[in-house]
Design a protein around this motif. Structure first.
Motif, short mmCIF file in Angstrom:
data_model
loop_
_atom_site.label_atom_id
_atom_site.label_comp_id
_atom_site.label_asym_id
_atom_site.label_seq_id
_atom_site.Cartn_x
_atom_site.Cartn_y
_atom_site.Cartn_z
N HIS A 207 0.83 -1.21 0.00
CA HIS A 207 0.00 0.00 0.00
C HIS A 207 0.86 1.26 0.00
CE1 HIS A 207 -2.93 -3.04 1.19
NE2 HIS A 207 -3.87 -2.17 0.85
N ALA A 208 2.00 1.23 0.68
CA ALA A 208 2.86 2.41 0.75
C ALA A 208 3.49 2.75 -0.60
CB ALA A 208 3.94 2.20 1.80
N LEU A 209 3.68 1.76 -1.44
CA LEU A 209 4.41 1.97 -2.69
C LEU A 209 3.50 2.10 -3.91
CD1 LEU A 209 7.35 -0.49 -2.05
CD2 LEU A 209 7.51 2.00 -2.27
N ARG A 210 2.20 2.08 -3.72
CA ARG A 210 1.32 2.09 -4.88
C ARG A 210 0.72 3.45 -5.18
NH1 ARG A 210 -4.39 -0.33 -2.42
NH2 ARG A 210 -4.88 1.62 -1.34
N ALA A 211 0.84 4.41 -4.22
CA ALA A 211 -0.02 5.59 -4.28
C ALA A 211 0.44 6.66 -5.26
CB ALA A 211 -0.14 6.21 -2.88
N GLY A 212 1.75 6.79 -5.48
CA GLY A 212 2.24 7.93 -6.23
C GLY A 212 2.47 7.67 -7.70
N VAL B 72 6.91 8.07 7.53
CA VAL B 72 7.00 7.10 6.42
C VAL B 72 5.61 6.76 5.90
CG1 VAL B 72 7.74 4.78 5.75
CG2 VAL B 72 9.19 6.18 7.24
N SER B 73 4.64 6.69 6.80
CA SER B 73 3.27 6.36 6.39
C SER B 73 2.62 7.46 5.57
CB SER B 73 2.41 6.04 7.62
OG SER B 73 2.74 4.78 8.15
N GLY B 74 3.25 8.62 5.47
CA GLY B 74 2.77 9.61 4.53
C GLY B 74 2.68 9.05 3.12
N LEU B 75 3.52 8.06 2.82
CA LEU B 75 3.47 7.41 1.51
C LEU B 75 2.14 6.70 1.29
CD1 LEU B 75 7.07 5.87 1.57
CD2 LEU B 75 6.35 7.93 0.32
N LEU B 76 1.50 6.22 2.37
CA LEU B 76 0.23 5.50 2.23
C LEU B 76 -0.84 6.36 1.57
CD1 LEU B 76 -0.06 3.81 5.76
CD2 LEU B 76 0.52 2.66 3.61
N VAL B 77 -0.80 7.66 1.84
CA VAL B 77 -1.84 8.56 1.31
C VAL B 77 -1.34 9.34 0.11
CG1 VAL B 77 -3.09 8.69 3.49
CG2 VAL B 77 -1.24 10.32 3.04
N GLY B 78 -0.18 8.95 -0.43
CA GLY B 78 0.31 9.55 -1.65
C GLY B 78 1.10 10.83 -1.47
#
Length: 671
Positions: free
Chosen positions: A97-102, A325-331
């Motif tokens: 999930h962390a790597l799919r958002a951007g 790091v979890s900022g990546l979860l929301v893009g």
């Protein structure tokens, strides 16, 4: 009385047009479609969220498109805390999930060193690095459930190593390199890790710190480690040890990301308590609980989304690193800074926020107070058009700082004071784009958090100080403590006071308008004639006074029934603790807190001890004053300045039944 606003009028109100376009507004629309219930305001949405936990957390999963490879049996079972299970049967992976958002070409990570060196990593580059490193770990025999640890500063290497570890279902843990080998080993050795990631060193306050020797010493204390990966943060010569691999070599062979599907409650990482009261406790959190909690906190409460930049000053020691790091979860694009927040000057974090156009900037209350004392004018001196939210955590934020932000940063910047902890790696209370802000207060309980203040009988109270408790489960409550097979330590830590209710150990007041005031740790209570006082009320007054750099107040029960409440102060270089300053301190406390808050003595000390994450060591100092040996009050590696703690031993008398002498308490000169 707690330090609250002097008026019922908020200092900040949501703009209706802006609030309507936020993620939390769209979430409320989703809830209305799912349930048929329209929530007119935040309070209504919060009430529903804690009354219908299955409905709320299912909606969170749908809103953030949380994907599972297998269907769950139920949202949560009927077991009481702390044995509640969330989404049993579901399988997923946090890193996926962390790597799919951007977008592949957009920037995922901005990294800034203290020397100004800046790097940018795109989403595509981050995925490539994680894929290559995960494949290397697999070739080294690392599998799901194995532990991988990082002795690392706050650089992109730590993010990549963590995500690669999580992608294969292995368990991550990290600490900063300001810990010596013994301090790091006290944490890591409990986990019996198989791989160690370690940087060659770090920069702090204009100095380089070579940590290669400390890494070698740490390696000898971790016999389970099969290989060490050396990261060239300072560009020093690499180790020639046969079991050491260079970072670039571990990433040399390209590979696609492959995500091991694990149970919802499979361990993701182990965070450690400060260790100030004994061996650091390993607190284990799971993939699914963290994924849901962080998506909610970052996406709904901070309104982070693709295109936003997110900077919260932290080190790898602190749970805020995990949240960043979890900022990546929301893009969002995460901005990492490794170094002193005040080097080369006190405006450093404000400059970073301007340069990198951050939407959310997180700092400590101490940093805001230091900015005010330095006369900074961030809103006038810097270009901060993107800054929407200024977060603050780690300690209660005094009312004066809210006014300072409004007047010197900008009236449309929302102050998001938060309360949470490593224990849940998230927050209990904070704000949202739809909540007002009152000076000195936290806007509201977070969604899904059944937060209450309990009196000694376990009854909810409003307008009075009570214990901060959570009466219903949260997905990110610990799975367990490491090396606590029967759960005894876990239960004693949170559930010993009120059966089936989480007691966090903070004093909290719920106000009539729904906000919250956290006024200090309940295990370091000040008690004047049976009235409980919060240390934060005193700090909010004293730390704002000219000449005061920092203060610490202790209420110590001594032998024979005596009670001593001294205030220790650290002064600026050009000030001295004379009678005029003492009178100023006493008058300010009496006027702005209450007469009960006036200390028995005011004592100057050269420095105060803190945890590695900057929290004042109230309880260890209290125990020192009561005559406990220094090695029993705190682990030396858990203290930022052990000499500062040792200094307090001079205020202990062999016979404490009369308390310290008048001479020592009024002048600060020990007997």
């Amino acid at each position: 009385m707690p330090q609250t606003s002097t008026t019922d009028e908020p200092i900040w109100l949501p703009d209706p047009a802006e609030a309507a376009g936020t993620r939390i507004a769209r979430f409320a629309d989703l809830v209305a479609r799912r349930t048929g219930i329209v929530h007119a305001d935040y309070q209504s949405l919060w009430t529903w969220s804690v009354q219908d936990l299955p409905g709320f957390w299912t909606a969170v999963g749908e809103f953030f498109d949380v994907r599972t490879s297998e269907r769950w049996e139920c949202v949560l079972d009927d077991a009481p805390m702390p044995t509640t299970r969330w989404f049993p049967g579901a399988r997923l992976n946090y890193a996926e999930h962390a790597l799919r958002a951007g977008d592949p070409a957009d920037t995922a990570v901005v990294s800034v060193g203290e020397d100004g060196t800046t790097s940018y990593t795109t989403w595509n580059e981050l995925r490539d690095q994680v894929g290559a490193l995960a494949a290397w770990l697999r070739r080294r025999g690392v599998k799901a459930g194995d532990r991988v640890v990082g002795y690392l500063p706050n650089t992109p290497h730590a993010v990549t190593a963590f995500l690669a570890t999580a992608s294969i279902g292995a368990v991550w843990s990290a600490c900063g390199q300001d810990y010596g080998a013994d301090g790091a080993a006290n944490r890591f050795a409990q986990l019996e890790p198989v791989v160690l990631f370690a940087a060659d060193g770090y920069r702090w306050n204009g100095q380089q710190h070579d940590r290669r020797a400390e890494t070698d010493a740490l390696r000898t204390e971790l016999p389970s480690v099969r290989v060490t990966v050396q990261i060239p943060n300072l560009g020093l010569p690499a180790s020639t040890n046969a079991d050491t691999v260079r970072w670039e070599d571990a990433l040399a062979e390209p590979a696609q990301c492959v995500f091991q599907q694990v149970a919802f409650d499979a361990p993701l990482w182990v965070l450690f308590s400060s260790g100030t009261t004994g061996t650091p406790k390993g607190i284990v959190h799971g993939h699914g609980g963290v994924l849901l909690e962080h998506s909610k906190l970052l996406g709904l409460h901070l309104d982070l989304k693709p295109g936003d930049r997110f900077l919260w000053y932290t080190t790898t020691n602190w749970m805020m690193w995990n949240l960043v790091v979890s900022g990546l979860l929301v893009g969002a694009t995460i901005v990492l800074y490794d170094g002193s927040p005040t080097h080369p000057g006190p405006e450093r974090l404000w400059e970073l926020a301007a340069e990198h156009r951050t939407s959310v900037l997180g700092v400590s209350p101490g940093y805001l107070q230091a900015s005010a004392k330095a006369g900074l004018e961030p809103g006038r001196a810097l270009d901060l058009p993107a800054l929407r939210i200024l977060g603050s955590t780690g300690a209660p934020l005094p009312a004066q700082s809210y006014h300072w932000v409004r007047d010197h940063v900008g009236p449309r910047v929302q102050v998001a004071s938060t309360s949470g902890g490593t224990d849940i790696v998230s927050g209990f209370a904070g704000s949202a784009p739809t909540t007002p802000v009152w000076p000195g207060e936290i806007s509201a309980p977070l969604l899904g958090v059944a937060l209450q203040a309990f009196d000694i009988e376990g009854r909810p109270v409003t307008g009075k100080v009570g214990e901060l408790v959570v009466t219903r489960p949260m997905p990110s409550m610990p799975l367990y403590f490491w090396n606590d097979p029967d759960g005894t330590r876990y239960h004693q830590a949170y559930f010993g006071a009120y059966p089936g209710v989480w007691r966090h150990g903070d004093w909290m007041t719920r106000t009539a308008h729904g906000s919250l005031v956290v006024s200090g740790r309940s295990d370091s209570t000040l008690n004047r004639h049976g009235v409980r006082l919060g240390s934060a009320d005193i700090y909010a007054v004293v730390d704002e006074l000219p000449g005061i750099r920092e203060s610490l107040v202790i209420g110590a029960e001594l032998a024979g029934g005596a009670y001593w409440m001294p205030l220790f102060v650290v002064l600026e270089a050009d000030h001295e603790l004379n009678e005029a300053l003492r009178d100023l301190i006493k008058t300010a406390i009496r006027t702005h807190a209450s007469p009960r808050h006036v200390p028995d003595a005011i004592i100057q000390v050269p420095a105060l001890p803190h945890t590695r994450t900057g929290k004042k060591l109230e309880v260890p100092v209290k125990r020192l004053l009561q005559g406990t040996d220094i090695d029993q009050v705190a682990g030396r590696e858990a203290v930022d300045d052990i000499a500062a703690l040792e200094y307090f031993t001079r205020f202990v008398r062999p016979s404490a039944n009369t308390g310290p002498t008048a001479h020592s308490t009024t002048t600060g000169v020990p007997r």
